[in-house]
Write an enzyme that holds these catalytic residues in place. Sequence first.
Site, PDB file in Angstrom:
ATOM      1  N   PHE A 283     102.421 166.146 -26.740  1.00 13.10           N
ATOM      2  CA  PHE A 283     102.913 165.859 -25.390  1.00 13.10           C
ATOM      3  C   PHE A 283     104.402 166.232 -25.356  1.00 13.10           C
ATOM      4  O   PHE A 283     105.159 165.856 -26.254  1.00 13.10           O
ATOM      5  CB  PHE A 283     102.696 164.380 -25.061  1.00 13.10           C
TER       6      PHE A 283
ATOM      7  N   ASP B 128     102.182 157.993 -31.620  1.00 19.72           N
ATOM      8  CA  ASP B 128     102.199 157.762 -30.181  1.00 19.72           C
ATOM      9  C   ASP B 128     100.767 157.418 -29.760  1.00 19.72           C
ATOM     10  O   ASP B 128      99.852 158.226 -29.904  1.00 19.72           O
ATOM     11  CB  ASP B 128     102.699 159.022 -29.454  1.00 19.72           C
TER      12      ASP B 128
ATOM     13  N   TYR C  34     101.039 152.152 -18.507  1.00 18.70           N
ATOM     14  CA  TYR C  34     100.427 152.427 -17.192  1.00 18.70           C
ATOM     15  C   TYR C  34      99.124 153.202 -17.273  1.00 18.70           C
ATOM     16  O   TYR C  34      98.536 153.502 -16.249  1.00 18.70           O
ATOM     17  CB  TYR C  34     101.425 153.150 -16.277  1.00 18.70           C
ATOM     18  N   LYS C  35      98.693 153.546 -18.493  1.00 11.57           N
ATOM     19  CA  LYS C  35      97.434 154.293 -18.624  1.00 11.57           C
ATOM     20  C   LYS C  35      96.281 153.302 -18.793  1.00 11.57           C
ATOM     21  O   LYS C  35      95.971 152.548 -17.883  1.00 11.57           O
ATOM     22  CB  LYS C  35      97.559 155.294 -19.761  1.00 11.57           C
TER      23      LYS C  35
ATOM     24  N   ARG D 247      90.667 167.397 -16.784  1.00 16.43           N
ATOM     25  CA  ARG D 247      90.515 166.280 -17.717  1.00 16.43           C
ATOM     26  C   ARG D 247      89.994 165.067 -16.961  1.00 16.43           C
ATOM     27  O   ARG D 247      90.447 164.771 -15.855  1.00 16.43           O
ATOM     28  CB  ARG D 247      91.907 166.011 -18.298  1.00 16.43           C
TER      29      ARG D 247
HETATM   30  C1  LIG Z   1     101.859 159.398 -21.001  1.00 17.65           C
HETATM   31  C2  LIG Z   1     102.522 159.788 -22.268  1.00 17.65           C
HETATM   32  C3  LIG Z   1     103.881 159.524 -22.457  1.00 17.65           C
HETATM   33  C4  LIG Z   1     104.679 158.887 -21.342  1.00 17.65           C
HETATM   34  O1  LIG Z   1     106.000 158.758 -21.631  1.00 17.65           O
HETATM   35  P1  LIG Z   1     106.969 157.948 -20.627  1.00 17.65           P
HETATM   36  O2  LIG Z   1     108.292 158.121 -21.225  1.00 17.65           O
HETATM   37  O3  LIG Z   1     106.521 156.513 -20.665  1.00 17.65           O
HETATM   38  O4  LIG Z   1     106.832 158.548 -19.274  1.00 17.65           O
HETATM   39  C5  LIG Z   1     104.438 159.867 -23.670  1.00 17.65           C
HETATM   40  N1  LIG Z   1     103.710 160.432 -24.653  1.00 17.65           N
HETATM   41  C6  LIG Z   1     102.394 160.699 -24.492  1.00 17.65           C
HETATM   42  C7  LIG Z   1     101.611 161.294 -25.607  1.00 17.65           C
HETATM   43  C8  LIG Z   1     101.777 160.397 -23.295  1.00 17.65           C
HETATM   44  O5  LIG Z   1     100.490 160.673 -23.126  1.00 17.65           O
END
Ligand SMILES: *Cc1c(COP(=O)(O)O)cnc(C)c1O
Length: 407
Positions: free
Chosen positions: A125, A194, A219-220, A366
């Site tokens: 990510f 992560d 938030y997921k 997805r």
């Molecule tokens: C959704 C997600 C994030 C989100 O990061 P924020 O800083 O909270 O916006 C980070 N890493 C991964 C792998 C994600 O899927």
Amino acid sequence: MTGLEAARARDAADPLRHYRDRFFLPLGTIYLDGNSLGVLPRATVERQRKVVAEEWGSELIRSWNSRGWIDAPARVGAKIARLIGAKPHEVIVADSVSVNLFKLIVAATALSPNRPQILSEGGNFHTDLHIASGAAELAGKRLDVVERAAVRDAISGETNLLLLTHVHFKAGYRFGIKEVTARAKAAGAVTLWDLSHSAGAVPLHLNRDGAELAVGCGYKYLNGGPGAPAFLYVAEHLQERLIPPLRGWMGHAAPFDFTDDYVPALGIARFLVGTPPILSLSALESGVESFDGVDMEALWAKSVQLFDLFAALAAERCPELECISPAEPEQRGSHISFRHPHAFEICQALIDAGVIGDFRAPDVIRFGLTPLYLGFEDIWQAAERMADILDSGRWREPRFAVRGKVT
Ligand SMILES: *Cc1c(COP(=O)(O)O)cnc(C)c1O
């Protein structure tokens, strides 16, 4: 097994079915995006009203003590700990995933000053890689990014920190936390996981698997609401050894002594920075409480079944879509992804037809499978609408090619 009646029968027999009632699910919408933004738990509405009207509105500043606001980051962290196989005092809620990554990368790399390398995966990510590049620069380290298949062999005596996302955001590939952490540890490196696409969906046993550091998203799958604060995990044995680079007063041993000198709080509380966002934290707390009583293994078993049904229906009805998610349950997360050159348009046409998934550039659609509130008929109906869009070619309508700021 792939008919509508069979799907309905499976819903009727599903022991997790009643958890669906804990959430608002907009009528006519099949929501396959709970891995991007979880749905609204019913309890959150009343809870927010209370926090705003009673706690903030009437009790005002006294609420820091009387309503436990000050303890919310640790309290909610402890509730998340159950879902990820950690001890209650090993998890705390703070900031965003990005900021928590920064704090942990800088703090962890200081443990081995002579090891120059931060190692991560290409296609991780993007925020993880961006944060790592900035943190590496500040910490005087080198960020090496290698392809997924080369990660294990790239771990060496130079590796200081291994930074990986447990479940890949695109195709859903999953690393084995136990095996990879052990390998890094044997080479003298620390691993930071992560868990953004795993927490609340995929079985996690951080303690049992020897995980040392982790971050994850609120938030997921945790249903904490848009922009909910994130969490971080530090294994007990590392907590006193890590010194945070962001030394805010909330992470101080005695914030209300107002002293000039920095003394880190004992334990994981040192990773707090500024004043916690109480409204967001209380929404996250209700989101996490929507897992109360839920057996995480049963949840995962249902995720596997939802995936297998979706994959079978797509193979049968939408052969032009190429499934890129792993067939083996142990190798994947709780979403299913397909490749198509017109993934964006198909995704927009699906949203128009009431099926919300998301597009991930350049060519991936997805679908998040959230077993807490999705049923087998939802999957069947989604596949039906998808087949219809592909068969009719409706996705070719020009309006489905218009891109917004968020895709
Ligand atoms: C959704 C997600 C994030 C989100 O990061 P924020 O800083 O909270 O916006 C980070 N890493 C991964 C792998 C994600 O899927």
